[in-house]
Design a protein around this motif. Sequence first.
Motif, short mmCIF file in Angstrom:
data_model
loop_
_atom_site.label_atom_id
_atom_site.label_comp_id
_atom_site.label_asym_id
_atom_site.label_seq_id
_atom_site.Cartn_x
_atom_site.Cartn_y
_atom_site.Cartn_z
N PRO A 169 -4.61 4.76 0.51
CA PRO A 169 -3.40 4.44 -0.26
C PRO A 169 -3.73 3.43 -1.36
N LEU A 170 -2.95 3.47 -2.44
CA LEU A 170 -3.08 2.50 -3.53
C LEU A 170 -2.56 1.16 -3.03
N ARG A 182 0.88 -1.19 0.00
CA ARG A 182 0.00 0.00 0.00
C ARG A 182 0.90 1.22 0.00
N ILE A 183 0.67 2.12 -0.99
CA ILE A 183 1.49 3.31 -1.09
C ILE A 183 0.62 4.57 -1.17
N ASP A 184 1.13 5.63 -0.58
CA ASP A 184 0.60 6.97 -0.86
C ASP A 184 1.52 7.52 -1.94
N TYR A 185 0.94 8.19 -2.94
CA TYR A 185 1.76 8.65 -4.06
C TYR A 185 1.17 9.90 -4.70
N THR A 186 2.04 10.59 -5.42
CA THR A 186 1.66 11.66 -6.32
C THR A 186 2.44 11.42 -7.60
N VAL A 187 1.79 11.60 -8.74
CA VAL A 187 2.49 11.46 -10.02
C VAL A 187 2.24 12.71 -10.85
N LYS A 188 3.33 13.23 -11.41
CA LYS A 188 3.28 14.44 -12.24
C LYS A 188 4.00 14.17 -13.55
N ASP A 189 3.68 14.99 -14.57
CA ASP A 189 4.41 14.87 -15.83
C ASP A 189 5.70 15.70 -15.74
N GLN A 190 6.44 15.79 -16.85
CA GLN A 190 7.73 16.49 -16.85
C GLN A 190 7.58 17.99 -16.60
N GLU A 191 6.40 18.53 -16.89
CA GLU A 191 6.16 19.96 -16.67
C GLU A 191 5.67 20.24 -15.25
N GLY A 192 5.54 19.18 -14.43
CA GLY A 192 5.10 19.36 -13.06
C GLY A 192 3.59 19.38 -12.90
N GLN A 193 2.85 19.07 -13.97
CA GLN A 193 1.39 19.03 -13.89
C GLN A 193 0.95 17.75 -13.17
N LEU A 194 0.06 17.89 -12.19
CA LEU A 194 -0.45 16.75 -11.44
C LEU A 194 -1.27 15.84 -12.36
#
Length: 152
Positions: free
Chosen positions: A30-31, A9-21
């Motif tokens: 959590p996932l 189980r993870i808490d996460y944030t994923v963004k692209d290269q421009e920093g967009q969520l």
Amino acid sequence: MIEENKVVRIDYTVKDQEGQLIDSSEGKEPLAYLHGAGNIIPGLESALAGRAEGEAFEVVIQPDDAYGQRNDALIQVVERGVFQGVDQIDVGMVFNAQGPEGNIQVTIIAIEGDEVTIDGNHPLAGVVLNFEGVIREVRDATEEEIAHGHVH
């Protein structure tokens, strides 16, 4: 330690290269996934292998280890009649379709008269993904979870 047949189980944030969520577990549970069962993108799964509960992580996943590269062959123009039974179609709508390798999702990207342009690429195809998060739990999977290939 994260290894095959562990529930993670993870808490996460994923963004692209421009920093967009793109996505985050913030404000949600959590996932949870079964490690080794292909429940998450391969690049993230391999980056988490060997890590421990409580550990923070930051990983950059290239498209080939995520949703693949964009494939222009998956962009097609079809007749509006393909969408029988749908009263209104608009750019951005997503439909399930039969592709050469089974079911795929297609997104309408343009409409000109009776010609509708659809894109069968995953919306994140070709995108470099920047993950950061914390591993909240690592436990042995149950026999049922292993047999079913996912977390219960």
